[in-house]
Design a protein around this motif. Structure first.
Motif, short mmCIF file in Angstrom:
data_model
loop_
_atom_site.label_atom_id
_atom_site.label_comp_id
_atom_site.label_asym_id
_atom_site.label_seq_id
_atom_site.Cartn_x
_atom_site.Cartn_y
_atom_site.Cartn_z
N GLY A 121 0.81 -1.22 0.00
CA GLY A 121 0.00 0.00 0.00
C GLY A 121 0.84 1.26 0.00
O GLY A 121 1.86 1.35 -0.67
N LEU A 122 0.40 2.22 0.79
CA LEU A 122 1.09 3.51 0.89
C LEU A 122 2.06 3.51 2.05
O LEU A 122 1.82 4.10 3.10
N GLY A 123 3.17 2.82 1.88
CA GLY A 123 4.21 2.82 2.89
C GLY A 123 3.91 2.00 4.13
O GLY A 123 4.47 2.25 5.18
N GLN A 139 14.18 -5.59 13.80
CA GLN A 139 15.02 -4.43 13.49
C GLN A 139 14.92 -4.03 12.02
O GLN A 139 15.01 -2.84 11.69
N ALA A 140 14.69 -5.00 11.13
CA ALA A 140 14.56 -4.68 9.69
C ALA A 140 13.37 -3.74 9.46
O ALA A 140 13.47 -2.79 8.67
N GLY A 141 12.28 -3.99 10.14
CA GLY A 141 11.12 -3.11 10.02
C GLY A 141 11.42 -1.72 10.58
O GLY A 141 11.08 -0.70 9.97
N LEU A 142 12.05 -1.68 11.74
CA LEU A 142 12.40 -0.38 12.34
C LEU A 142 13.34 0.40 11.42
O LEU A 142 13.22 1.62 11.29
N ARG A 146 13.23 4.22 9.81
CA ARG A 146 14.31 5.19 10.00
C ARG A 146 14.64 5.94 8.72
O ARG A 146 15.21 7.03 8.77
N GLU A 147 14.28 5.39 7.57
CA GLU A 147 14.55 6.02 6.28
C GLU A 147 13.52 7.08 5.92
O GLU A 147 13.66 7.76 4.91
N LEU A 150 10.23 11.67 9.68
CA LEU A 150 9.51 11.33 10.91
C LEU A 150 9.40 12.51 11.87
O LEU A 150 10.18 13.46 11.79
N SER A 151 8.48 12.39 12.80
CA SER A 151 8.36 13.38 13.87
C SER A 151 9.51 13.19 14.85
O SER A 151 10.18 12.15 14.87
N GLU A 152 9.72 14.19 15.67
CA GLU A 152 10.76 14.08 16.70
C GLU A 152 10.49 12.91 17.64
O GLU A 152 11.41 12.19 18.04
N ALA A 153 9.24 12.69 17.98
CA ALA A 153 8.87 11.59 18.87
C ALA A 153 9.19 10.24 18.22
O ALA A 153 9.69 9.32 18.89
N GLU A 154 8.94 10.12 16.92
CA GLU A 154 9.24 8.87 16.23
C GLU A 154 10.74 8.63 16.13
O GLU A 154 11.22 7.51 16.34
#
Length: 172
Positions: A121-123, A139-142, A146-147, A150-154
């Motif tokens: 879908g959309l990301g 970790q692969a999903g995280l 990371r790419e 993102l918000s500061e909280a994320e």
């Protein structure tokens, strides 16, 4: 808190949520998906789901939303676990969900879902139950998040999770 299955897709359940308090509120008015809720005095979380169109043994959780003032309290993870349990009881052997942010990703992991390695879908990252709860997959999903912009909280959340094991499962 109480968790309740409002009905399966064929039952045509609908749910009206305040669009200012719940993301995806408009998706819950449709009667084409099953619905489950978490409530205390009122609804504080909701999930919509239906069978996969190409695999009748798979239930797809389409939307999960938690009222904005209750986010971060584990309600989403517990609601996902509740829906997963109902799906198993109904005979589904696989449950999937697509998530588009690291907080939803973490909630799905806490509910027993695992990253499939697939984006859709959309990301959205696809997670499934049952799955392999290995550190590398988690970790692969995280890393994919990371790419992104993102918000500061994320960003802070992802930094905190670098190198960590998958989270412990919620206790339902």
């Amino acid at each position: 808190m109480e968790y309740e299955l409002l009905g399966w897709p064929e039952d045509g359940p609908t749910l009206r949520l305040d669009h200012e308090q719940f993301a995806y509120a408009g998706k819950f008015v449709m009667s084409s998906t099953g619905k489950a809720v978490c409530r205390d005095e009122s609804v504080i979380g909701a999930a919509a789901f239906d069978p996969d169109r190409t695999d009748p043994g798979t239930l797809c959780i389409r939307y999960v939303t938690v009222r904005t003032d209750r986010q971060g309290a584990g309600i989403g993870a517990q609601l996902l676990a509740f829906v997963r349990e109902r799906a198993i009881d109904r005979g589904f052997d696989r449950v999937t969900i697509g998530v588009n942010n690291p907080f939803s990703y973490q909630a799905a992991y806490r509910a027993g879902f695992c990253f499939t390695g697939t984006e859709q879908g959309l990301g959205e990252l696809e997670l499934e139950w049952p799955g392999d709860r290995c550190v590398d997959g988690y970790q692969a999903g995280l890393d994919l998040f990371r790419e992104r912009d993102l918000s500061e909280a994320e960003v802070a959340f992802l930094s905190e999770k670098a190198g960590s094991d998958p989270p412990e499962l919620v206790d339902r």
